[in-house]
Write an enzyme that holds these catalytic residues in place. Structure first.
Site, PDB file in Angstrom:
ATOM      1  CB  CYS A 158       6.408   4.629 -23.898  1.00 40.00           C
ATOM      2  SG  CYS A 158       6.123   6.023 -22.811  1.00 40.00           S
ATOM      3  CG  ASN A 178       9.729   8.748 -21.276  1.00 39.80           C
ATOM      4  OD1 ASN A 178       9.442   8.579 -22.453  1.00 39.80           O
ATOM      5  ND2 ASN A 178       9.186   8.051 -20.305  1.00 39.80           N
ATOM      6  CG  HIS A 221      10.553   3.772 -23.913  1.00 40.77           C
ATOM      7  ND1 HIS A 221      10.504   5.052 -24.421  1.00 40.77           N
ATOM      8  CD2 HIS A 221       9.851   3.805 -22.746  1.00 40.77           C
ATOM      9  CE1 HIS A 221       9.804   5.818 -23.597  1.00 40.77           C
ATOM     10  NE2 HIS A 221       9.402   5.087 -22.578  1.00 40.77           N
TER      11      HIS A 221
HETATM   12  O1  UT7 Z   1       7.753   5.609 -20.324  1.00 43.38           O
HETATM   13  C1  UT7 Z   1       7.136   4.994 -19.264  1.00 43.38           C
HETATM   14  C2  UT7 Z   1       6.856   6.032 -18.275  1.00 43.38           C
HETATM   15  N1  UT7 Z   1       7.479   6.118 -17.023  1.00 43.38           N
HETATM   16  C3  UT7 Z   1       8.345   5.278 -16.411  1.00 43.38           C
HETATM   17  O2  UT7 Z   1       8.799   4.301 -16.895  1.00 43.38           O
HETATM   18  C4  UT7 Z   1       8.722   5.645 -15.043  1.00 43.38           C
HETATM   19  C5  UT7 Z   1       8.972   4.448 -14.160  1.00 43.38           C
HETATM   20  N2  UT7 Z   1       9.336   4.905 -12.826  1.00 43.38           N
HETATM   21  C6  UT7 Z   1      10.509   5.513 -12.612  1.00 43.38           C
HETATM   22  O3  UT7 Z   1      11.315   5.734 -13.498  1.00 43.38           O
HETATM   23  C7  UT7 Z   1      10.825   5.888 -11.176  1.00 43.38           C
HETATM   24  O4  UT7 Z   1       9.872   5.316 -10.325  1.00 43.38           O
HETATM   25  C8  UT7 Z   1      10.871   7.432 -10.958  1.00 43.38           C
HETATM   26  C9  UT7 Z   1      12.074   8.037 -11.652  1.00 43.38           C
HETATM   27  C10 UT7 Z   1       9.609   8.097 -11.492  1.00 43.38           C
HETATM   28  C11 UT7 Z   1      10.976   7.746  -9.480  1.00 43.38           C
HETATM   29  O5  UT7 Z   1      12.137   7.132  -8.941  1.00 43.38           O
HETATM   30  P1  UT7 Z   1      12.053   6.262  -7.611  1.00 43.38           P
HETATM   31  O6  UT7 Z   1      13.419   5.853  -7.274  1.00 43.38           O
HETATM   32  O7  UT7 Z   1      11.027   5.167  -7.863  1.00 43.38           O
HETATM   33  O8  UT7 Z   1      11.535   7.319  -6.582  1.00 43.38           O
HETATM   34  P2  UT7 Z   1      10.240   7.227  -5.626  1.00 43.38           P
HETATM   35  O9  UT7 Z   1       8.998   7.449  -6.403  1.00 43.38           O
HETATM   36  O10 UT7 Z   1      10.372   5.967  -4.814  1.00 43.38           O
HETATM   37  O11 UT7 Z   1      10.483   8.465  -4.681  1.00 43.38           O
HETATM   38  C12 UT7 Z   1      11.634   8.538  -3.822  1.00 43.38           C
HETATM   39  C13 UT7 Z   1      11.645   9.904  -3.173  1.00 43.38           C
HETATM   40  C14 UT7 Z   1      10.305  10.321  -2.575  1.00 43.38           C
HETATM   41  O12 UT7 Z   1      10.568  11.023  -1.376  1.00 43.38           O
HETATM   42  P3  UT7 Z   1      10.438  10.273   0.042  1.00 43.38           P
HETATM   43  O13 UT7 Z   1       9.012   9.784   0.120  1.00 43.38           O
HETATM   44  O14 UT7 Z   1      11.433   9.143   0.007  1.00 43.38           O
HETATM   45  O15 UT7 Z   1      10.781  11.347   1.017  1.00 43.38           O
HETATM   46  C15 UT7 Z   1       9.732  11.263  -3.602  1.00 43.38           C
HETATM   47  O16 UT7 Z   1       8.844  12.213  -3.025  1.00 43.38           O
HETATM   48  O17 UT7 Z   1      11.946  10.911  -4.149  1.00 43.38           O
HETATM   49  C16 UT7 Z   1      10.976  11.957  -4.095  1.00 43.38           C
HETATM   50  N3  UT7 Z   1      10.827  12.518  -5.425  1.00 43.38           N
HETATM   51  C17 UT7 Z   1      11.608  13.505  -5.894  1.00 43.38           C
HETATM   52  N4  UT7 Z   1      12.596  14.215  -5.322  1.00 43.38           N
HETATM   53  C18 UT7 Z   1      13.200  15.138  -6.064  1.00 43.38           C
HETATM   54  C19 UT7 Z   1       9.971  12.141  -6.421  1.00 43.38           C
HETATM   55  N5  UT7 Z   1      10.176  12.886  -7.502  1.00 43.38           N
HETATM   56  C20 UT7 Z   1      11.180  13.749  -7.200  1.00 43.38           C
HETATM   57  C21 UT7 Z   1      11.840  14.754  -7.933  1.00 43.38           C
HETATM   58  N6  UT7 Z   1      12.854  15.417  -7.332  1.00 43.38           N
HETATM   59  N7  UT7 Z   1      11.541  15.053  -9.211  1.00 43.38           N
END
Ligand code: UT7
Length: 326
Positions: free
Chosen positions: A113, A283, A253
């Site tokens: 990225c 993204n 980004h």
């Molecule tokens: O370009 C660079 C590339 N990527 C990034 O910069 C990404 C950086 N990270 C992020 O943007 C965030 O960490 C995410 C958007 C990927 C995830 O958000 P989060 O607030 O950090 O969520 P999390 O990983 O802490 O997950 C929270 C909950 C989990 O469920 P439990 O364990 O709390 O029951 C996940 O299983 O959300 C669940 N979850 C989803 N639910 C619905 C994870 N992905 C999804 C989804 N839909 N797509």
């Protein structure tokens, strides 16, 4: 003083749009979760026959037209991408041919990225040292081709598209002022595509690993991204001898609106100085900043003399930031 000035911008987004609502039908997710956690509402998706070199060439043609530059005037093509059409030859060579940049050398840059900022820094160095006069920098991605739709954490984030800029050597105060780039290879596994190349080759016995698509530790990446983003901005502003108050527009980004908000808050930048389009495009990795820049220019958000900041971070980990006087 010779500077590299961006004299034309362009972008291309595939026709097909995939909304969060449509995703709900085949991914275990919800429109509400995606909007709240990321700010994304939809993304564009390349057609099966649409490759990075096609999308990149479309963006490049728009940038060349806006610059009033003919393809034959281009000395060098730098294509930032992590999704080239094939691993050999470079997608940059295919793009060079499709753009008609017949005189230009061409090479792919993979810094995920951060790729567009890395490529800009190289173009700036070519131009300021007098090696080349006119450089085409393109960021283009076909990320939906890598997605495993069973992996909801990554399936909802990425989209396809391309953005391009034409840079030219010019005397004066306008152009790229400075760029900062960095990397931390100890964090390679936080965001990676394990299969399909040398480590896990394309063979029948590796099918399970090949199907993994993009593998990400989202929480860890989020923490590191906030830190790297903030630092990259502080360093580049210091290098430029500027403060956040000097900025007219910040074009980040577009990975997650919460990450962008935290960087803007740290800088004390008001919302109206931050350009966002991730709600519409998701993204798009290396294509993200040049697509946003091209849209911002088309909307009249960037004016002559404005101080413009780009900042990105991504797999590697890599990060980078650039300050431009428009
Ligand atoms: O370009 C660079 C590339 N990527 C990034 O910069 C990404 C950086 N990270 C992020 O943007 C965030 O960490 C995410 C958007 C990927 C995830 O958000 P989060 O607030 O950090 O969520 P999390 O990983 O802490 O997950 C929270 C909950 C989990 O469920 P439990 O364990 O709390 O029951 C996940 O299983 O959300 C669940 N979850 C989803 N639910 C619905 C994870 N992905 C999804 C989804 N839909 N797509």
């Amino acid at each position: 003083m010779i500077r590299a000035r961006i004299i034309g911008t362009g972008h291309y987004l595939p026709e097909k749009i995939l909304t969060n609502k449509q995703l709900e039908a085949f991914v275990d997710t919800s429109d509400e979760w995606i909007r709240q956690r990321t700010g994304i509402c939809q993304r564009h998706m390349a057609a099966p026959n649409e490759k990075v070199s096609d999308m990149g060439a479309a963006a490049a043609k728009m940038a060349l037209e806006n610059a009033g530059v003919s393809p034959e005037e281009i000395d060098y093509v730098l294509l930032a991408t992590l999704t080239p059409d094939s691993c050999m030859p470079s997608a940059a060579c295919r793009l060079q041919y499709k753009t008609g940049a017949t005189r230009a050398a061409a090479v792919d840059i993979n810094a995920a990225c951060s790729g567009f900022v890395y490529a800009l820094q190289m173009a700036d160095s070519f131009i300021r040292t007098g090696v080349h006069k006119t450089v085409l920098v393109v960021g283009a991605e076909n990320l939906t081709a890598l997605i495993n739709w069973d992996q909801r954490d990554t399936a909802v984030l990425f989209g396809d598209g391309a953005g391009a800029v034409v840079l030219r050597a010019e005397e004066g105060k306008r152009g790229i002022l400075t760029t900062y780039t960095g990397a931390d290879g100890s964090a390679c596994d936080i965001l990676h595509v394990p299969g399909g190349q040398v480590m896990i080759p394309l063979t029948q016995e590796h099918m399970d690993e090949l199907n993994l698509g993009i593998v990400m530790d989202g929480r860890e990446l989020y923490k590191r991204a906030v830190r790297a983003f903030g630092e990259a901005i502080e360093v580049v502003l210091k290098q430029a001898g500027l403060t956040a108050e000097d900025l007219d527009i910040f074009i980040p980004h577009q990975a997650n609106v919460r990450i962008i908000d935290s960087a803007a808050q740290r800088l004390g930048l008001p919302n109206e100085k931050v350009f966002l389009n991730l709600d519409k495009v998701g993204n798009t990795s290396a294509a993200s900043i040049p697509i946003a820049l091209s849209e911002a220019v088309a909307e009249g958000r960037v004016k002559e003399g404005d101080i413009v900041l780009f900042a990105g971070f991504g797999a590697g980990l890599t990060w980078g930031s650039t300050v431009v006087r428009w």
